[in-house]
Design a protein around this motif. Structure first.
Motif, short mmCIF file in Angstrom:
data_model
loop_
_atom_site.label_atom_id
_atom_site.label_comp_id
_atom_site.label_asym_id
_atom_site.label_seq_id
_atom_site.Cartn_x
_atom_site.Cartn_y
_atom_site.Cartn_z
N THR A 198 0.83 -1.22 0.00
CA THR A 198 0.00 0.00 0.00
C THR A 198 0.86 1.26 0.00
O THR A 198 0.38 2.36 0.28
CB THR A 198 -0.95 0.02 1.22
N GLY A 199 2.16 1.09 -0.28
CA GLY A 199 3.03 2.25 -0.42
C GLY A 199 3.79 2.65 0.83
O GLY A 199 4.49 3.67 0.84
N SER A 200 3.68 1.88 1.90
CA SER A 200 4.37 2.22 3.13
C SER A 200 5.86 1.90 3.04
O SER A 200 6.27 0.99 2.30
CB SER A 200 3.76 1.48 4.32
N ASP A 201 6.64 2.64 3.80
CA ASP A 201 8.10 2.46 3.80
C ASP A 201 8.51 1.72 5.08
O ASP A 201 8.60 2.34 6.14
CB ASP A 201 8.77 3.82 3.71
N VAL A 202 8.73 0.42 4.97
CA VAL A 202 9.18 -0.38 6.11
C VAL A 202 9.91 -1.61 5.59
O VAL A 202 9.50 -2.21 4.60
CB VAL A 202 8.00 -0.80 7.03
N HIS A 203 11.03 -1.95 6.22
CA HIS A 203 11.69 -3.20 5.87
C HIS A 203 12.47 -3.73 7.07
O HIS A 203 12.85 -2.97 7.96
CB HIS A 203 12.57 -3.07 4.63
N LEU A 204 12.68 -5.04 7.06
CA LEU A 204 13.27 -5.74 8.19
C LEU A 204 14.67 -6.23 7.85
O LEU A 204 14.96 -6.58 6.71
CB LEU A 204 12.42 -6.96 8.58
N GLU A 205 15.49 -6.29 8.89
CA GLU A 205 16.82 -6.88 8.75
C GLU A 205 17.09 -7.73 9.99
O GLU A 205 17.05 -7.24 11.11
CB GLU A 205 17.87 -5.76 8.66
N VAL A 206 17.30 -9.03 9.76
CA VAL A 206 17.60 -9.93 10.88
C VAL A 206 19.10 -9.84 11.17
O VAL A 206 19.92 -10.08 10.29
CB VAL A 206 17.19 -11.38 10.55
N SER A 207 19.42 -9.51 12.41
CA SER A 207 20.82 -9.31 12.79
C SER A 207 21.49 -10.65 13.06
O SER A 207 20.88 -11.58 13.58
CB SER A 207 20.89 -8.44 14.05
N ASP A 208 22.79 -10.74 12.72
CA ASP A 208 23.54 -11.95 13.07
C ASP A 208 24.46 -11.68 14.26
O ASP A 208 25.37 -12.45 14.56
CB ASP A 208 24.34 -12.48 11.87
N ASN A 209 24.21 -10.57 14.98
CA ASN A 209 24.99 -10.28 16.19
C ASN A 209 24.78 -11.35 17.25
O ASN A 209 23.74 -11.99 17.31
CB ASN A 209 24.56 -8.93 16.78
#
Length: 360
Positions: A118-129
């Protein structure tokens, strides 16, 4: 070493469970909690994304501030408990439970895809810390020796990104699962062993495993996901109503809001309580908790969800769910252990006073 949510984790080290537990209360211990997933949420709509999944007021968090919150389903059940931090950088930092990793990530990725469509700005990043927890009254003195930042300015549930004993890019959050003053350090995986060995080189610091982690958190009255809370438990029943932000309650814009807010108004039929007892230890799934024999008339039983002998108090402690009418502190109950009935007492939690640090 024991299997735990797909990982192999230490149950205890050479000192044994009892000494490890007491050492954490008196000095400090290092726990490797790298099994807990760490996720970063980016994008201008990251707060709206997070609030579409959890009950907390994420928008009110100041830079560097975090909160315990609950990921709920449409029936008001708790899918997981999370710590969400509004970092001073450009993202939210989310720590969740290892046993819920797959379902949590599926839910978060699914919602992110819906919003992106729907045009929203969001993204995920899974950390390897990696993630190391240093817990206990000596923590501040031990850690301060390796920091240029002043730990006295870092309050409970706040975090900074800094260099720790020469390891740059560590996120230090003043929180933990023991009830003591402590930190969790998110450290680049390639330098985690180096940092752990540096901390363990301090005489005050012992390594601690799952057994001490469990008895410490129970003394602190903290829930273990899958035992004390799950998808059949609501925040109101679990005594976690404080996680619901005031604005969120009014807006009723989180999953399961109608069911949860109806329980707030009408009161739940059951509640999570603390229990103390003598005799054999009350273990999770040990049996039913029910009102003590006459003059009480036994009602439908409750459930013991966690229990152990308390190393700090020298008596048995447990938590579980009982009918709301029998949840007042001081209520006498009977608990079934190995098919025998034993007296227990509803007790306020935490069993051991917490020592969370608030900066002056």
């Amino acid at each position: 070493m024991v299997p735990f949510a797909g990982w192999s984790l230490p149950l205890h080290y050479g000192q044994g469970h009892l000494q490890s537990h007491l050492h954490t209360r008196r000095r400090c211990s290092l726990f490797d909690v790298s099994h807990m997933p760490q996720t970063r949420v980016y994008g201008r709509d990251r707060v709206r994304f997070m609030e579409s999944l959890v009950v907390g007021d994420i928008a009110e968090l100041k830079p560097g501030q975090g909160t315990l919150t609950l990921l709920t389903n449409e029936k008001g059940g708790i899918v997981d408990d999370l710590i969400v931090t509004n970092t001073s950088e450009d993202h939210l930092y989310v720590v969740s439970n290892a046993g819920c990793a797959d379902k949590d990530l599926a839910i978060m990725r699914g919602r992110a895809a819906e919003l992106q469509a729907t045009g929203s700005d969001v993204h995920l990043e899974v950390s390897d810390n990696a993630l190391l927890a240093l817990q206990g009254p000596s923590m501040a003195r031990v850690l301060q020796a390796g920091l240029s930042d002043d730990l006295a300015k870092l309050s409970f549930m706040n975090s900074i990104t800094t260099t720790v004993f020469g390891v740059p890019g560590c996120q230090v959050t003043r929180c933990g699962y023991t009830g003591e003053d402590g930190v969790e350090i998110s450290v680049p995986a390639g330098r985690a062993v180096e940092l752990a060995e540096r901390l363990l080189g301090v005489p005050d610091v012992w390594p601690a495993g799952l057994a001490a982690r469990d008895s410490l958190r129970l003394e602190a009255g903290l829930c273990l996901y899958g035992n004390d809370i799950d998808e059949t438990t609501t925040p109101v029943e679990a005594g976690l109503l404080w996680t619901l932000g005031k604005r969120r309650r009014a807006a009723m814009d989180f999953p399961g809001a109608a069911i949860i807010m109806a329980q707030v108004k009408e009161k739940p039929k059951r509640k999570r309580v603390g229990l103390t007892s003598e005799g054999p230890p009350i273990r999770e799934a040990a049996g039913a908790a029910s009102p003590h024999s006459p003059p009480c008339v036994p009602m439908s039983p409750g459930t013991v969800t966690s229990g152990c002998p308390s190393p700090s108090l020298g008596k048995n402690i447990a938590m579980g769910y009982v009918e709301a009418a029998h949840s007042r502190a001081g209520t006498a109950l009977t608990v079934e252990v190995r098919k025998k009935q034993h007296p227990a007492l509803v007790t306020k939690m935490p069993f051991v006073p917490t020592q969370y640090y608030t900066a002056k």
